[in-house]
Enzyme design. Structure first.
Site, PDB file in Angstrom:
ATOM      1  N   GLU A 102       0.838  -1.203   0.000  1.00 15.17           N
ATOM      2  CA  GLU A 102       0.000   0.000   0.000  1.00 15.17           C
ATOM      3  C   GLU A 102       0.872   1.251   0.000  1.00 15.17           C
ATOM      4  O   GLU A 102       2.020   1.211   0.436  1.00 15.17           O
ATOM      5  CB  GLU A 102      -0.850   0.015   1.284  1.00 15.17           C
ATOM      6  N   ASP A 103       0.317   2.369  -0.430  1.00 12.56           N
ATOM      7  CA  ASP A 103       1.029   3.644  -0.350  1.00 12.56           C
ATOM      8  C   ASP A 103       0.984   4.212   1.064  1.00 12.56           C
ATOM      9  O   ASP A 103       1.993   4.620   1.624  1.00 12.56           O
ATOM     10  CB  ASP A 103       0.482   4.659  -1.369  1.00 12.56           C
ATOM     11  N   ASP A 106      -4.178   5.287   6.361  1.00 12.14           N
ATOM     12  CA  ASP A 106      -4.702   6.526   6.942  1.00 12.14           C
ATOM     13  C   ASP A 106      -5.781   6.135   7.960  1.00 12.14           C
ATOM     14  O   ASP A 106      -5.454   5.714   9.069  1.00 12.14           O
ATOM     15  CB  ASP A 106      -5.210   7.394   5.793  1.00 12.14           C
ATOM     16  N   PHE A 155      -1.693  16.033   4.870  1.00 16.62           N
ATOM     17  CA  PHE A 155      -2.001  15.432   3.571  1.00 16.62           C
ATOM     18  C   PHE A 155      -0.761  15.526   2.691  1.00 16.62           C
ATOM     19  O   PHE A 155      -0.234  16.605   2.451  1.00 16.62           O
ATOM     20  CB  PHE A 155      -3.195  16.126   2.901  1.00 16.62           C
ATOM     21  N   ARG A 168       1.543  12.732  -8.668  1.00 17.85           N
ATOM     22  CA  ARG A 168       1.999  11.351  -8.467  1.00 17.85           C
ATOM     23  C   ARG A 168       3.459  11.178  -8.891  1.00 17.85           C
ATOM     24  O   ARG A 168       4.154  10.308  -8.392  1.00 17.85           O
ATOM     25  CB  ARG A 168       1.134  10.366  -9.279  1.00 17.85           C
TER      26      ARG A 168
END
Ligand code: IMP
Ligand code: MG
Length: 179
Positions: A102-103, A106, A155, A168
């Site tokens: 996963e990136d 959260d 964020f 990205r």
């Protein structure tokens, strides 16, 4: 795309050098843990596309690689918790040693959904690898087995992560200023 200090909306949080050094360490640890296994690496699109590319190239095992794509509904910065599989894994997961990549974790809602989805196929082992972790935002209890960087509640964009499909291709992780 290189980080541009002139772009006042972006502040670098994790440099390209720090990312690459940590990814090397993670790959070494994963390679040792899965030595002798036919590891199946499943990367979650789109956010993990650069991370998984660098991670597998630093491994000294020979993993099989597949992708899945999940979409969660919500605003551009907050997950609603309603998650849907847009593209599923294409190889059988049953009985395999699986590493889900996963990136960022959260709220944990996406990961919780994906774990339930993959566990239904009864893998032999299912471990979680996430480049970033924002534990202060967690709504459900999920934990990464391999976490690159634990970050504060900001964020972030870059190195695969987007805001509204932008940024990205940044080489580093940057904080996007609100506004
Ligand atoms: P969760 O379901 O709230 O854990 O969020 C999972 C997904 O939301 C991640 O895989 C990202 O795609 C996205 N996300 C969460 N936080 C950020 C962030 O800081 N920047 C960019 N995307 C994020
Ligand atoms: Mg996104």
């Amino acid at each position: 795309m290189d980080f541009k200090p002139s772009d006042s909306q972006l502040t670098e949080m994790i440099s390209e050098a720090r990312l690459q050094a940590r990814i090397k360490e993670m790959a070494r640890e994963i390679s040792a843990d899965f030595k002798g296994e036919k590891l199946l690496v499943i990367a979650v699109l789109k956010g993990a596309f650069l991370f998984v590319a660098d991670l597998v190239r630093e491994m000294d095992i020979d993993p099989e690689i597949d992708f899945l794509r999940a979409t969660s509904y919500g605003s551009q910065t907050v997950t609603s918790g309603a998650v849907e599989i847009r593209k599923d894994v294409e190889v059988p997961v049953t009985g395999r040693a699986v590493l889900l990549v996963e990136d960022i974790i959260d709220t944990g809602l996406t990961l919780k959904f994906l774990l339930r989805h993959l566990k239904a196929a009864e893998p032999k082992v299912l471990k979680i690898c996430s480049l970033l972790d924002k534990p202060s935002r967690r709504q459900v209890e999920v934990k990464g087995d391999y976490v690159g960087f634990t970050i504060e509640d900001k964020f972030v964009v870059g190195y695969g992560l987007d805001f509204d499909e932008r940024y990205r291709n940044l080489r580093s992780i940057c904080v996007l200023a609100p506004g």
